[in-house]
Design a protein around this motif. Structure first.
Motif, short mmCIF file in Angstrom:
data_model
loop_
_atom_site.label_atom_id
_atom_site.label_comp_id
_atom_site.label_asym_id
_atom_site.label_seq_id
_atom_site.Cartn_x
_atom_site.Cartn_y
_atom_site.Cartn_z
N VAL A 117 0.85 -1.19 0.00
CA VAL A 117 0.00 0.00 0.00
C VAL A 117 0.89 1.23 0.00
N ARG A 118 0.58 2.18 -0.89
CA ARG A 118 1.35 3.40 -0.98
C ARG A 118 0.74 4.45 -0.06
N GLY A 119 1.55 5.02 0.81
CA GLY A 119 1.08 6.02 1.75
C GLY A 119 1.00 7.39 1.14
N ALA A 120 0.58 8.37 1.94
CA ALA A 120 0.40 9.73 1.46
C ALA A 120 1.72 10.37 1.04
N LYS A 121 2.83 9.96 1.67
CA LYS A 121 4.13 10.52 1.34
C LYS A 121 4.86 9.72 0.26
N GLY A 122 4.16 8.79 -0.38
CA GLY A 122 4.75 8.03 -1.47
C GLY A 122 5.48 6.78 -1.03
N ARG A 123 5.54 6.54 0.27
CA ARG A 123 6.21 5.34 0.76
C ARG A 123 5.26 4.14 0.70
N THR A 124 5.80 2.99 0.38
CA THR A 124 5.00 1.77 0.33
C THR A 124 5.24 0.94 1.58
N ARG A 125 4.20 0.30 2.04
CA ARG A 125 4.31 -0.58 3.19
C ARG A 125 3.51 -1.84 2.93
N SER A 126 3.91 -2.90 3.57
CA SER A 126 3.24 -4.19 3.41
C SER A 126 2.11 -4.31 4.43
N VAL A 127 0.93 -4.69 3.95
CA VAL A 127 -0.23 -4.87 4.81
C VAL A 127 -0.61 -6.35 4.81
N ALA A 128 -0.71 -6.93 5.99
CA ALA A 128 -1.06 -8.34 6.11
C ALA A 128 -2.57 -8.53 6.02
N HIS A 129 -2.96 -9.66 5.43
CA HIS A 129 -4.37 -10.00 5.29
C HIS A 129 -4.60 -11.39 5.87
N GLY A 130 -5.76 -11.57 6.45
CA GLY A 130 -6.08 -12.88 7.00
C GLY A 130 -7.39 -12.87 7.74
N PHE A 131 -7.62 -13.91 8.52
CA PHE A 131 -8.82 -14.05 9.33
C PHE A 131 -8.42 -13.92 10.80
N TYR A 132 -9.16 -13.13 11.55
CA TYR A 132 -8.82 -12.87 12.94
C TYR A 132 -9.93 -13.37 13.87
N GLY A 133 -9.53 -14.09 14.91
CA GLY A 133 -10.48 -14.53 15.92
C GLY A 133 -11.54 -15.50 15.42
N VAL A 134 -11.19 -16.37 14.47
CA VAL A 134 -12.18 -17.29 13.91
C VAL A 134 -12.27 -18.57 14.74
N PRO A 135 -13.43 -19.22 14.77
CA PRO A 135 -13.55 -20.50 15.47
C PRO A 135 -12.88 -21.60 14.67
N ASP A 136 -12.50 -22.67 15.33
CA ASP A 136 -11.85 -23.82 14.70
C ASP A 136 -10.70 -23.38 13.80
N PRO A 137 -9.68 -22.72 14.36
CA PRO A 137 -8.57 -22.24 13.53
C PRO A 137 -7.80 -23.36 12.84
N ARG A 138 -7.75 -24.54 13.46
CA ARG A 138 -7.05 -25.65 12.82
C ARG A 138 -7.80 -26.11 11.57
N GLY A 139 -9.13 -26.14 11.65
CA GLY A 139 -9.91 -26.48 10.48
C GLY A 139 -9.74 -25.46 9.37
N CYS A 140 -9.65 -24.19 9.75
CA CYS A 140 -9.42 -23.14 8.76
C CYS A 140 -8.05 -23.29 8.13
N GLU A 141 -7.04 -23.61 8.93
CA GLU A 141 -5.68 -23.81 8.42
C GLU A 141 -5.65 -24.99 7.44
N GLU A 142 -6.30 -26.08 7.79
CA GLU A 142 -6.33 -27.25 6.90
C GLU A 142 -6.99 -26.90 5.57
N ALA A 143 -8.05 -26.10 5.62
CA ALA A 143 -8.71 -25.69 4.37
C ALA A 143 -7.80 -24.81 3.53
N LEU A 144 -7.07 -23.90 4.18
CA LEU A 144 -6.13 -23.04 3.44
C LEU A 144 -5.00 -23.84 2.84
N LEU A 145 -4.48 -24.82 3.59
CA LEU A 145 -3.41 -25.67 3.06
C LEU A 145 -3.91 -26.50 1.88
#
Length: 210
Positions: free
Chosen positions: A166-194
């Motif tokens: 993502v490019r900021g207002a001053k022209g600098r770029t930064r990395s933004v992480a994406h994912g699921f937060y606080g979800v139930p059955d995280p192991r099941g979610c991980e298996e589905a992602l894998l």
């Protein structure tokens, strides 16, 4: 047709409506409102001090401007100066509103969590949010990075699996992480992602072709 486990009827309908032809749902869950609210407590605490200072400043400014006994003369310039001085306490109103927004952020984040579904299918990972309109954010197989998982004491978990620049207002770029937060059955979610990531490897491996 039964409702998907853990989803409200509204979210269930939104997720089913989003599925493409031939797309299979491997995982679905709603973020924990309490977990999402807990993330916002530091911001709310800062907002308490920020908004409190703004309220204190407005109170002191109002005491000086409105009850300080400043009188207006017949001179036009003096009348304008007095008028501006009388409005001076209102300059703190935007800061007070920002503070109130920060204080109430746990409530709004928890409310949003109750209207959000985190899903993994055989084609993508997606987040469906219901409100005045339905908003869908999708990550295809090629968008997936290494999966980072964090398990919480309440049994929920957070999984980070993608990022973007993502490019900021001053022209600098930064990395933004994406994912699921606080979800139930995280192991099941991980298996589905894998399993979703595995579809990319199998598709690119010529040995899997018949």
């Amino acid at each position: 047709m039964s409702t998907l486990a853990g989803l409200t009827p509204e979210l269930d309908a939104a997720v089913r409506n989003e599925l493409r032809e031939g797309e299979e749902l491997w995982y679905a869950g709603m973020p924990s409102p309490s977990r999402m609210r807990r993330k916002m407590w530091p911001i709310a605490l800062f907002g308490l001090f920020f908004g409190g200072f703004a309220a204190f400043w407005m109170t002191m400014a109002a005491a000086g401007a409105w009850f300080g006994g400043m009188q207006s003369s017949d001179d036009a310039g003096s009348k304008v100066a007095v008028g501006v001085f009388m409005l001076f306490p209102l300059f703190g109103l935007p800061f007070l509103l920002v503070g109130l927004a920060m204080i109430s952020s746990p409530f709004w984040v928890g409310r949003k969590a109750r209207r959000t579904a985190c899903c993994v299918t055989n084609q993508r990972a997606m987040q469906v949010a219901c409100g005045r309109s339905v908003k869908v954010q999708s990550w295809g197989v090629r968008d997936l990075n290494e999966i980072s998982k964090e398990l919480h004491p309440d049994g929920t978990g957070s999984l980070i699996f993608a990022s973007s620049l993502v490019r900021g207002a001053k022209g600098r770029t930064r990395s933004v992480a994406h994912g699921f937060y606080g979800v139930p059955d995280p192991r099941g979610c991980e298996e589905a992602l894998l399993a979703l990531k595995a579809t990319s490897r199998s598709a690119s491996d010529p040995r899997t072709e018949a």
